[in-house]
Design an enzyme around this catalytic site. Structure first.
Site, short mmCIF file in Angstrom:
data_model
loop_
_atom_site.label_atom_id
_atom_site.label_comp_id
_atom_site.label_asym_id
_atom_site.label_seq_id
_atom_site.Cartn_x
_atom_site.Cartn_y
_atom_site.Cartn_z
N ASP A 11 -12.04 -7.87 -17.65
CA ASP A 11 -12.38 -9.02 -18.49
C ASP A 11 -11.14 -9.42 -19.31
O ASP A 11 -10.70 -8.70 -20.19
CB ASP A 11 -13.54 -8.66 -19.43
CG ASP A 11 -14.01 -9.84 -20.27
OD1 ASP A 11 -13.36 -10.90 -20.24
OD2 ASP A 11 -15.03 -9.69 -20.97
N HIS B 265 0.81 -1.22 0.00
CA HIS B 265 0.00 0.00 0.00
C HIS B 265 0.85 1.27 0.00
O HIS B 265 0.34 2.36 -0.26
CB HIS B 265 -0.93 0.00 1.22
CG HIS B 265 -2.30 0.54 0.93
ND1 HIS B 265 -2.50 1.61 0.08
CD2 HIS B 265 -3.52 0.18 1.37
CE1 HIS B 265 -3.80 1.87 0.02
NE2 HIS B 265 -4.43 1.01 0.78
#
Length: 383
Positions: free
Chosen positions: A314, A100
Site C-alpha cells: 500500500d 531472477h
C-alpha cells in the site's frame, strides 16, 4: 498525477539505497554488479478506464503494461525495470521486471513492501542478507551448471498464449475435502490442489499427442521455509530451488495420486537438502539434477506467489485490487522461444488465480478438460 509520479520516484530512489542490488546491472549468469547505476522507470499513458479493463480483463493486453524487452537480458542490462501505467481515470498499474539470477518473487515482494512503507513515511527495515552466509560464493561453479540452464533445453519454438483460470474459495474447499478424505493424515494446501488440477489437465492434453515425450514438472520451492531453523521471510536473494517430478508415461492419473506426488516433490527439499546446497554438496545435487533430466521432454513449470505479502502493498492509496503474473517470451530470428508456465496468485475472493502460458497446441485440449470446466472460471471479471 505528476505529483504522484514524482512521489513514487523519490521514495523509490530512497529505497534503492538499501535495496542496492536492484539498482545495479547484470555481470554474468551468476552475479550482478552493484554499481548504483539506478534503474529505468517508464511512465505510460493508458487511454482507458481501469474499471472497464477489470470488468473485462484482456490477459494478452496485460503484457503491454510491462517494460518491453526483445531479447533475453544479459551482461550490462539493468537488474530491474519498472513501468507505471496511468489510466485516464487516475488509477495506476505498477509493473516490475527483475532478473531472477539476483532475486526471487519473495525478495521482490519485500522490496515493494519497503518501497510502499517509505512512500507513506513509515520507515522501513534495511536489506536482510542473513541467508547469504549460508550460501557462500563458489567461483568454481560453472555458469552453465544452474537449474535454469539445465531446464532451458526444454524451451521450444512456437506460439505461446496466456490464459487465466480462477479457482474460487468454494471450489477449493470441495477439492481439499476430496483430497483429505483419501489421505486423512495429510494436510493439503490450496496451492497443492490447484497445482494437481492444472497438472492433470496438462498430462491428459500431452498424452493425446502423436509423439509423446516425458513431462518434466517443476515447482519452485521457497528455501526460506524449508531450512532449519527457517530464514526470515524477508531474506533477500534468489532463494528458490526447483522440485522436479518426471512423468515418462503421462497417461491419466487420479487427482488424489497427483496431489500426493506434488507434495512428495516439495517435501524432498528439506533442511538437510538446503544444508547441502550451502556446502560443496551443491555440485552433487546439480549433477543429480542433470542426470535425472531426460534428453527430450515437455516442461511444465509451476511457481506460487500466494501468501508472500503482495496483496498488502500500500503506497498510501489503498491495497491493490488485482495482481497479475507475467513471464516474457523472446525471439530468435523472429521465432518465439518459450515454455509452459503456471503462476499461482491469491485472488481477491480468497481463492487462487492460475496464470498460464501454454504452447498454442495445448490450449484447446486444456480448456475442454472436465476438471478445468468444473472447478475453474475462465478469465472472469475482477470487480
Amino acid at each position: 498525477m505528476s505529483d504522484k509520479i514524482q512521489h513514487l520516484k523519490e521514495s523509490l530512489s530512497q529505497t534503492l539505497v538499501t535495496f542496492y542490488p536492484f539498482a545495479g546491472i547484470i555481470r554474468d549468469a551468476l552475479s550482478a554488479d552493484c554499481n548504483d547505476q539506478g534503474l529505468p522507470f517508464f511512465v505510460a499513458k493508458v487511454k482507458a478506464r481501469l474499471s472497464d479493463f477489470l470488468q473485462n480483463p484482456n490477459v494478452e493486453l496485460t503484457k503491454k503494461f510491462f517494460p518491453r524487452e526483445e531479447k533475453l537480458p544479459g551482461p550490462g542490462d539493468s537488474v530491474m525495470l519498472i513501468q507505471l501505467n496511468c489510466f485516464d481515470c487516475g488509477s495506476i498499474a505498477l509493473c516490475i521486471k527483475f532478473n531472477h539470477i539476483i532475486a526471487d518473487m519473495g525478495s521482490a515482494s519485500t522490496f515493494l513492501q519497503r518501497w510502499a512503507a517509505n512512500a507513506q513515511g513509515l520507515g522501513f527495515a534495511p536489506l536482510n542478507c542473513v541467508a547469504q552466509s549460508s550460501f557462500p560464493q563458489k567461483p568454481s561453479l560453472p555458469n552453465n551448471l544452474t537449474p535454469i540452464n539445465l531446464l532451458g533445453k526444454y524451451l521450444s519454438a512456437g506460439k505461446f498464449m496466456w490464459r487465466r483460470y480462477v479457482f474460487d474459495a468454494s471450489a477449493l474447499s470441495i477439492l481439499k475435502a476430496q483430497m483429505s478424505s483419501s489421505s486423512p493424515s495429510s494436510t493439503v494446501s490450496r496451492v497443492n490442489v490447484v497445482t494437481a488440477v492444472m497438472l492433470k489437465c496438462f498430462l491428459e492434453t500431452v498424452a493425446a499427442e502423436k509423439d509423446v515425450k516425458p513431462v518434466v514438472m517443476t515447482q519452485g520451492v521457497n528455501l526460506r521455509r524449508r531450512v532449519t531453523p527457517p530464514f526470515p521471510d524477508d531474506s533477500f536473494g534468489n532463494l528458490v530451488w526447483p522440485a522436479v517430478s518426471l512423468w515418462r508415461n503421462p497417461e491419466e492419473k487420479e487427482l488424489t495420486e497427483l496431489v500426493r506426488e506434488v507434495k512428495k516433490g516439495i517435501e524432498k527439499i528439506d533442511g538437510e537438502f538446503v544444508s547441502r546446497l550451502g556446502s560443496d554438496g551443491v555440485y552433487e545435487l546439480l549433477e543429480a539434477l542433470r542426470n535425472e533430466m531426460p534428453q527430450e521432454g515437455t516442461w511444465l513449470a509451476f511457481t506460487s506467489w500466494a501468501n508472500i505479502g503482495l496483496s498488502e502493498v500500500d503506497f498510501g492509496w489503498g491495497k491493490p485490487v488485482w495482481m497479475s503474473g507475467y513471464i516474457p517470451q523472446y525471439y530468435e530470428s523472429e521465432t518465439m522461444i518459450g515454455g509452459n508456465f503456471v503462476i499461482l496468485l491469491d485472488s481477491n475472493c480468497g481463492g487462487i488465480e492460475a496464470w498460464s502460458i501454454l504452447n498454442e497446441k495445448y490450449i484447446a485440449g486444456f480448456e475442454k478438460n472436465d476438471h478445468i470446466r468444473k472447478y475453474a472460471r475462465f478469465n472472469p471479471s475482477v470487480i
